[in-house]
Design a protein around this motif. Structure first.
Motif, PDB file in Angstrom:
ATOM      1  N   UNK A 184       0.866  -1.411   0.009  1.00 13.42           N
ATOM      2  CA  UNK A 184       0.046   0.122  -0.163  1.00 13.42           C
ATOM      3  C   UNK A 184       1.166   1.418  -0.132  1.00 13.42           C
ATOM      4  N   UNK A 185       1.220   1.326   1.117  1.00 14.52           N
ATOM      5  CA  UNK A 185       2.539   2.540   0.650  1.00 14.52           C
ATOM      6  C   UNK A 185       3.462   2.353  -0.487  1.00 14.52           C
ATOM      7  N   UNK A 186       3.843   1.342  -1.234  1.00 15.43           N
ATOM      8  CA  UNK A 186       4.729   2.026  -2.047  1.00 15.43           C
ATOM      9  C   UNK A 186       3.882   2.527  -3.713  1.00 15.43           C
ATOM     10  N   UNK A 187       2.482   2.353  -3.272  1.00 15.33           N
ATOM     11  CA  UNK A 187       1.370   2.334  -4.378  1.00 15.33           C
ATOM     12  C   UNK A 187       0.961   3.908  -4.081  1.00 15.33           C
ATOM     13  N   UNK A 188       1.150   4.544  -2.660  1.00 10.75           N
ATOM     14  CA  UNK A 188       0.732   5.645  -1.969  1.00 10.75           C
ATOM     15  C   UNK A 188       1.920   6.299  -2.611  1.00 10.75           C
ATOM     16  N   UNK A 192       2.452   9.910  -4.994  1.00  7.26           N
ATOM     17  CA  UNK A 192       2.218  11.068  -4.193  1.00  7.26           C
ATOM     18  C   UNK A 192       3.433  11.784  -4.811  1.00  7.26           C
ATOM     19  N   UNK A 193       4.078  10.922  -5.022  1.00 10.64           N
ATOM     20  CA  UNK A 193       5.961  11.497  -4.588  1.00 10.64           C
ATOM     21  C   UNK A 193       6.873  11.214  -6.567  1.00 10.64           C
ATOM     22  N   UNK A 194       5.479  10.084  -7.077  1.00 12.52           N
ATOM     23  CA  UNK A 194       6.481  10.461  -8.879  1.00 12.52           C
ATOM     24  C   UNK A 194       5.887  10.646  -9.251  1.00 12.52           C
ATOM     25  N   UNK A 195       4.873  11.122  -8.458  1.00 10.24           N
ATOM     26  CA  UNK A 195       3.743  12.059  -9.315  1.00 10.24           C
ATOM     27  C   UNK A 195       2.909  11.312 -10.815  1.00 10.24           C
ATOM     28  N   UNK A 196       2.515   9.566 -10.377  1.00  6.42           N
ATOM     29  CA  UNK A 196       1.798   8.773 -11.521  1.00  6.42           C
ATOM     30  C   UNK A 196       0.522   8.902 -11.265  1.00  6.42           C
ATOM     31  N   UNK A 197      -0.396   8.941 -11.816  1.00  8.84           N
ATOM     32  CA  UNK A 197      -1.727   8.762 -11.936  1.00  8.84           C
ATOM     33  C   UNK A 197      -1.533   7.424 -11.195  1.00  8.84           C
ATOM     34  N   UNK A 198      -3.293   8.193 -11.032  1.00  9.05           N
ATOM     35  CA  UNK A 198      -4.408   6.907 -10.337  1.00  9.05           C
ATOM     36  C   UNK A 198      -4.504   5.478 -11.324  1.00  9.05           C
ATOM     37  N   UNK A 199      -4.511   6.514 -12.164  1.00 10.08           N
ATOM     38  CA  UNK A 199      -5.047   4.848 -13.437  1.00 10.08           C
ATOM     39  C   UNK A 199      -3.812   4.203 -13.959  1.00 10.08           C
ATOM     40  N   UNK A 200      -2.673   4.439 -13.391  1.00  5.65           N
ATOM     41  CA  UNK A 200      -1.662   3.683 -13.903  1.00  5.65           C
ATOM     42  C   UNK A 200      -0.948   3.218 -13.053  1.00  5.65           C
ATOM     43  N   UNK A 201      -1.103   3.608 -11.433  1.00  6.91           N
ATOM     44  CA  UNK A 201      -0.498   2.579 -10.479  1.00  6.91           C
ATOM     45  C   UNK A 201      -1.579   1.457 -11.028  1.00  6.91           C
ATOM     46  N   UNK A 242      -7.027   5.070  -4.816  1.00  3.62           N
ATOM     47  CA  UNK A 242      -8.234   6.391  -4.311  1.00  3.62           C
ATOM     48  C   UNK A 242      -8.093   6.276  -2.654  1.00  3.62           C
ATOM     49  N   UNK A 243      -8.387   5.467  -2.332  1.00  6.04           N
ATOM     50  CA  UNK A 243      -8.989   5.488  -1.124  1.00  6.04           C
ATOM     51  C   UNK A 243      -7.386   5.367   0.242  1.00  6.04           C
ATOM     52  N   UNK A 244      -6.473   4.616  -0.274  1.00  8.86           N
ATOM     53  CA  UNK A 244      -5.810   4.238   0.224  1.00  8.86           C
ATOM     54  C   UNK A 244      -3.906   5.760   0.720  1.00  8.86           C
ATOM     55  N   UNK A 245      -5.001   6.951  -0.602  1.00 13.74           N
ATOM     56  CA  UNK A 245      -3.774   7.907  -0.914  1.00 13.74           C
ATOM     57  C   UNK A 245      -4.739   8.620  -0.171  1.00 13.74           C
ATOM     58  N   UNK A 246      -6.235   9.203   0.033  1.00 15.32           N
ATOM     59  CA  UNK A 246      -6.638   9.423   0.336  1.00 15.32           C
ATOM     60  C   UNK A 246      -6.182   9.304   2.518  1.00 15.32           C
ATOM     61  N   UNK A 247      -6.493   8.537   2.934  1.00 13.66           N
ATOM     62  CA  UNK A 247      -6.754   8.162   3.912  1.00 13.66           C
ATOM     63  C   UNK A 247      -5.388   8.609   4.183  1.00 13.66           C
ATOM     64  N   UNK A 248      -4.396   7.992   3.896  1.00 11.23           N
ATOM     65  CA  UNK A 248      -2.524   8.398   3.875  1.00 11.23           C
ATOM     66  C   UNK A 248      -2.383   9.909   4.178  1.00 11.23           C
ATOM     67  N   UNK A 249      -3.220  10.606   3.403  1.00 11.54           N
ATOM     68  CA  UNK A 249      -3.756  12.509   3.690  1.00 11.54           C
ATOM     69  C   UNK A 249      -3.498  13.073   4.982  1.00 11.54           C
ATOM     70  N   UNK A 250      -4.471  11.672   4.910  1.00 12.03           N
ATOM     71  CA  UNK A 250      -5.860  12.825   6.063  1.00 12.03           C
ATOM     72  C   UNK A 250      -4.674  11.923   7.250  1.00 12.03           C
TER      73      UNK A 250
END
Length: 140
Positions: free
Chosen positions: A12-16, A20-29, A41-49
């Motif tokens: 999950x951390x790798x995907x996030x 966030x860091x490599x600026x890949x799109x959610x669709x590409x990942x 999308x869910x993991x990124x949102x929870x991670x940001x919050x």
């Protein structure tokens, strides 16, 4: 005993971090890792919050009827999506809010009460039948 999870913390951390860091799109990942886009999308949102801790596996949590009712009222009043609701109230399984809505619509506040866990107790008055071997033991 550890809870079995479909995606571990490191994955999950790798995907996030790809988003966030490599600026890949959610669709590409999503395509790259072959997982549904909404997971990313869910993991990124929870991670940001909530930070990295939000990506850790969670044990099954039970919520009080008061908490469920509070969530449903705010969802209704503010027209929140399931994703927004999950993030705002830190509810990892966003589908559970839909279940709460349905239970509340069908059964009212009683539908929001915590349900008993585990298998139902059945045949509590059951007495074991005596077998032939038991009868023979009694005769001797």
């Amino acid at each position: 005993m550890e809870k079995k999870v479909k995606y571990d913390y490191a994955f999950k951390l790798e995907c996030v971090e790809l988003v966030l860091k490599k600026h890949y799109s959610e669709g590409y990942v999503s395509k790259l890792k072959q997982i549904p886009r909404w997971n990313i999308r869910k993991w990124v949102s929870f991670y940001k919050t909530y930070g990295e801790i939000s990506l850790l596996p969670r044990i099954n949590q039970s919520y009080s009827a008061e908490f469920k009712l509070k969530v449903l009222k705010i969802v209704e009043r503010e027209s929140l999506s399931l994703m927004e609701t999950g993030i705002r109230f830190n509810i990892p399984n966003i589908a559970i809010v839909s279940k709460w809505k349905k239970d509340f619509a069908n059964f009212g506040i009683e539908g929001l009460q915590p349900k008993p866990k585990g298998r139902a107790i059945s045949m509590s008055d059951y007495k074991r039948k005596k077998h032939k071997s038991d009868k023979l033991d009694m005769l001797t």
